[in-house]
Write an enzyme that holds these catalytic residues in place. Structure first.
Site, mmCIF file in Angstrom:
data_model
loop_
_atom_site.group_PDB
_atom_site.id
_atom_site.type_symbol
_atom_site.label_atom_id
_atom_site.label_comp_id
_atom_site.label_asym_id
_atom_site.label_seq_id
_atom_site.Cartn_x
_atom_site.Cartn_y
_atom_site.Cartn_z
ATOM 1 N N PHE A 15 0.817 -1.205 0.000
ATOM 2 C CA PHE A 15 0.000 0.000 0.000
ATOM 3 C C PHE A 15 0.855 1.261 0.000
ATOM 4 O O PHE A 15 0.552 2.223 -0.707
ATOM 5 C CB PHE A 15 -0.955 0.004 1.194
ATOM 6 C CG PHE A 15 -2.058 1.017 1.053
ATOM 7 C CD1 PHE A 15 -2.966 0.920 0.020
ATOM 8 C CD2 PHE A 15 -2.178 2.067 1.943
ATOM 9 C CE1 PHE A 15 -3.984 1.860 -0.133
ATOM 10 C CE2 PHE A 15 -3.188 3.007 1.809
ATOM 11 C CZ PHE A 15 -4.097 2.905 0.769
ATOM 12 N N LYS A 108 -4.138 0.181 8.791
ATOM 13 C CA LYS A 108 -5.440 -0.224 9.314
ATOM 14 C C LYS A 108 -5.240 -1.260 10.418
ATOM 15 O O LYS A 108 -5.401 -2.457 10.204
ATOM 16 C CB LYS A 108 -6.308 -0.777 8.188
ATOM 17 C CG LYS A 108 -6.614 0.253 7.093
ATOM 18 C CD LYS A 108 -7.389 -0.356 5.946
ATOM 19 C CE LYS A 108 -7.725 0.694 4.898
ATOM 20 N NZ LYS A 108 -8.486 0.134 3.759
ATOM 21 N N GLY A 136 -10.351 3.328 3.208
ATOM 22 C CA GLY A 136 -11.439 3.081 2.276
ATOM 23 C C GLY A 136 -11.248 1.755 1.578
ATOM 24 O O GLY A 136 -10.351 0.974 1.924
ATOM 25 N N ALA A 140 -4.313 -2.495 -2.719
ATOM 26 C CA ALA A 140 -3.098 -1.861 -3.229
ATOM 27 C C ALA A 140 -2.848 -2.170 -4.703
ATOM 28 O O ALA A 140 -2.510 -1.278 -5.489
ATOM 29 C CB ALA A 140 -1.901 -2.283 -2.378
ATOM 30 N N LYS A 191 -12.713 -3.990 10.053
ATOM 31 C CA LYS A 191 -13.184 -4.847 8.959
ATOM 32 C C LYS A 191 -12.206 -5.973 8.657
ATOM 33 O O LYS A 191 -12.593 -6.998 8.079
ATOM 34 C CB LYS A 191 -13.472 -4.019 7.704
ATOM 35 C CG LYS A 191 -12.308 -3.149 7.224
ATOM 36 C CD LYS A 191 -11.334 -3.866 6.330
ATOM 37 C CE LYS A 191 -10.125 -3.004 6.071
ATOM 38 N NZ LYS A 191 -9.133 -3.673 5.203
#
EC number: 1.1.1.94
Length: 341
Positions: A15, A108, A136, A140, A191
């Protein structure tokens, strides 16, 4: 930030590399720092990140570097894409250099020992910096391949949001703004746990009804917990909530989904994580989230069920039977039971 001043990206993962490329494509000079000097040299020479983003050319405007001190000194806008387990140890020794700078977390995850989000750790380390988060439905590789993508930058500093939008927003990457930094960041961290569950469900051949139930009940759990911590529930109806949850629970490109899929195929947790070769934040988040949910008395049956499978020796069938026997409560927790005011 002057025109020629570089933007820093800390972290040599997939990422961080994708974001570095986006910045460079927008004409922004980028210094991408990584701890491993061999990786930095290989990326400089080969113009590729073969370990984490194989086959994607590194833009000429990205300079892979290994000197953290020089990188922090040269940049006023710093994107932090370090693993949650390493962020504090990497940046704390350089706290003075971060004074007054703009720090945007891309990670995250949640710090295990403190249950702090990455932006909260950045605030502790650099209380005089302006802090934001970017989160969001952002796989990546798809970003690097220029698939149409949207994200959210969140900060109480509107000028920081505008600064990030100016350098990242492009023809294939839209950047929306939010003032709910905590909600946006919690959505990105929570998540990951449910992506493991989704991967397991697919590997076990569960139906579309089941997968839909898992995703929507996961959203309810995430929102319930986040509201207990002070987040805005409406944030979870946007890109950083339901958007990120859908892509992470549906795509084999998601690292946490891959771990869950391997578990569903009968691999041990150690085997699944080892084969991945990258950090799957959901495994670490699961441990601390289970404990925190018990402490604050928030009902999270999916989290408890996955924890029972991975760390308490329960079988999937036992957990499913327990979940299906549980009393059905309200569908959406932050409105009245009847649905009317």
């Amino acid at each position: 930030m002057t025109e020629q001043q570089p933007v820093a990206v800390l972290g040599g993962g997939s990422f961080g590399t994708a974001v570095a490329n986006l910045l460079a494509e927008n004409g922004v000079p980028v210094r991408q720092w990584m701890r491993d000097p061999a990786q930095a040299e290989a990326m400089r020479v080969n113009r590729e990140n073969p370990r984490y983003l194989k086959g994607i050319r590194l833009h000429d405007g990205v300079e892979p570097v290994n000197d953290l001190l020089a990188t922090l000194q040269a940049s006023e806008l710093i994107f932090v894409a370090l693993p949650s387990s390493a962020l504090r140890s990497v940046l704390a020794p350089h706290a003075e250099l971060l004074r007054g700078k703009a720090l945007v977390s891309l990670t995250k995850g949640i710090e295990a020992q403190s249950f702090k989000l990455m932006s909260q750790i950045l605030e502790e380390i650099a209380p005089e910096a302006r802090i934001g988060v970017l989160s969001g439905p952002n796989l990546a590789r798809e970003i690097a391949e220029h698939a149409l993508t949207a994200t959210v930058v969140a900060s109480e500093h509107e000028d920081l949001c505008q600064q990030v939008q100016a350098v990242l927003h492009g023809r294939t990457f839209r950047v929306y703004a939010s003032a709910d930094r905590f909600g946006v960041e919690l959505g990105g961290a929570l998540k990951n746990v449910y992506a493991i569950i989704a991967g397991m469900a697919v590997a076990l051949g569960m139906g579309e009804n089941t997968k839909s139930m898992l995703i929507t009940r996961a959203l309810a759990e995430m929102t319930r917990f986040a509201v207990s911590q002070g987040a805005n529930p409406m944030t979870f109806l946007g890109l950083a909530g339901v958007g990120d949850l859908i892509v992470t629970c549906s795509s084999p490109k998601s690292r946490n989904y891959q771990v869950g899929y391997a578990l569903g195929q009968g691999q041990s947790l150690e085997e699944a994580v080892s084969r991945l070769g990258e950090v799957a934040e959901g495994v670490n988040t699961l441990k601390v989230l289970k404990t925190k949910a018990q402490q604050v008395q928030v009902y999270m049956p999916l989290v408890a069920g996955l924890h029972a499978i991975l760390f308490e020796g329960r079988t999937l069938n036992q957990v499913i039977e327990h979940l299906m026997r549980a009393e059905p409560k309200t569908d959406v927790d932050f409105i009245s039971i009847s649905g009317f005011n």
